[in-house]
Design a protein around this motif. Sequence first.
Motif, PDB file in Angstrom:
ATOM      1  N   UNK A   1       0.830  -1.205   0.000  1.00 58.84           N
ATOM      2  CA  UNK A   1       0.000   0.000   0.000  1.00 58.84           C
ATOM      3  C   UNK A   1       0.863   1.254   0.000  1.00 58.84           C
ATOM      4  N   UNK A   2       1.977   1.214   0.740  1.00 59.58           N
ATOM      5  CA  UNK A   2       2.864   2.374   0.809  1.00 59.58           C
ATOM      6  C   UNK A   2       3.455   2.693  -0.552  1.00 59.58           C
ATOM      7  N   UNK A   3       3.909   1.666  -1.257  1.00 56.60           N
ATOM      8  CA  UNK A   3       4.459   1.880  -2.592  1.00 56.60           C
ATOM      9  C   UNK A   3       3.362   2.356  -3.532  1.00 56.60           C
ATOM     10  N   UNK A   4       2.202   1.742  -3.419  1.00 58.71           N
ATOM     11  CA  UNK A   4       1.086   2.083  -4.302  1.00 58.71           C
ATOM     12  C   UNK A   4       0.706   3.550  -4.169  1.00 58.71           C
ATOM     13  N   UNK A   5       0.805   4.083  -2.975  1.00 59.55           N
ATOM     14  CA  UNK A   5       0.425   5.477  -2.731  1.00 59.55           C
ATOM     15  C   UNK A   5       1.620   6.413  -2.700  1.00 59.55           C
ATOM     16  N   UNK A   6       2.794   5.896  -3.093  1.00 55.78           N
ATOM     17  CA  UNK A   6       4.022   6.685  -3.147  1.00 55.78           C
ATOM     18  C   UNK A   6       4.364   7.300  -1.799  1.00 55.78           C
ATOM     19  N   UNK A   7       4.156   6.527  -0.755  1.00 58.02           N
ATOM     20  CA  UNK A   7       4.592   6.968   0.554  1.00 58.02           C
ATOM     21  C   UNK A   7       6.074   6.651   0.679  1.00 58.02           C
ATOM     22  N   UNK A   8       6.755   7.360   1.539  1.00 62.33           N
ATOM     23  CA  UNK A   8       8.199   7.188   1.659  1.00 62.33           C
ATOM     24  C   UNK A   8       8.630   6.903   3.090  1.00 62.33           C
ATOM     25  N   UNK A   9       7.759   6.320   3.863  1.00 61.03           N
ATOM     26  CA  UNK A   9       8.072   6.013   5.261  1.00 61.03           C
ATOM     27  C   UNK A   9       8.088   4.501   5.449  1.00 61.03           C
ATOM     28  N   UNK A  10       8.862   3.824   4.618  1.00 62.08           N
ATOM     29  CA  UNK A  10       8.910   2.368   4.630  1.00 62.08           C
ATOM     30  C   UNK A  10      10.076   1.914   5.491  1.00 62.08           C
ATOM     31  N   UNK A  11       9.895   0.916   6.371  1.00 58.21           N
ATOM     32  CA  UNK A  11      10.987   0.431   7.207  1.00 58.21           C
ATOM     33  C   UNK A  11      12.204   0.056   6.388  1.00 58.21           C
ATOM     34  N   UNK A  12      13.377   0.311   6.936  1.00 57.54           N
ATOM     35  CA  UNK A  12      14.622   0.103   6.204  1.00 57.54           C
ATOM     36  C   UNK A  12      14.771  -1.320   5.695  1.00 57.54           C
ATOM     37  N   UNK A  13      14.304  -2.307   6.481  1.00 56.93           N
ATOM     38  CA  UNK A  13      14.498  -3.693   6.067  1.00 56.93           C
ATOM     39  C   UNK A  13      13.660  -4.055   4.852  1.00 56.93           C
ATOM     40  N   UNK A  14      12.699  -3.184   4.479  1.00 58.37           N
ATOM     41  CA  UNK A  14      11.835  -3.490   3.349  1.00 58.37           C
ATOM     42  C   UNK A  14      12.194  -2.688   2.099  1.00 58.37           C
TER      43      UNK A  14
END
Length: 250
Positions: A121-134
């Motif tokens: 969902x984060x990638x789909x909505x172009x969010x940039x707060x993704x945990x480093x391990x991902x």
Amino acid sequence: MSQTVLVLEDDADIAELVSLHLKVMGNEVVKGTSLEEGFRVLSERKIDAVVLDRGLDDGDGMTLCQQLRHQHNGVPILILTAMDSESDMVEGFESGADDYLAKPFSVIEFQARIRALMRRAAVHNQWHHIPAEETDAVSDELSVGSLLFNHLEISPETHSVTLGGKTIDLTPTEFSLLCCLAKRPERVFSKDELLSRVWNTDYDGYRHTVCCAVNRLRSKLERDPDMPKYIHTVWGVGYKFREAATLHRL
């Protein structure tokens, strides 16, 4: 950034357990016990994911799932229910759920499924707060330019799909599945590979997850889903993406 998860569960103890572990993961939680509450919350505020029981106070939670997809709402949905037969799971996936977890469930597996849903969902909505391990998985998905197959254009960077100039609404999971296949035309992916790459699980009991997601994709992309042009079944092996035209990377 904290994300908000709607938990619709009529068992107070399970709702509290699920909420506790979602909060431990850093999420905000909104709880409800009915379809009516679910529709109200979704209409009033932004929800990043839904954990949905099927046996709610006023009906089958799958009704909410079906209506959201009919409205082209791609919010990630995890069905969490005691209805654990294969036919129940197939019904859940065909209603538009992104994942299906049967009770009783492993907390570790539940958290892993939620993380995978949130990442897509984060990638789909172009969010940039993704945990480093991902970030490696996300970077891999975004590293390809637009893919053009005759009238079908797939843009990993904007997470958009157009067919004949018309925008096609896909859920984050559907988009990830399409992107995985289309980036490697003619390459056959087994169901186990797709489960690992798209759903971040290796549990073979969820292979029908892939079948249902492929069927949903075909219903949106193919003029005749029974005679697919893009997503082909390789019997006894898995699926591949094929288009007669040359692939163009824009």
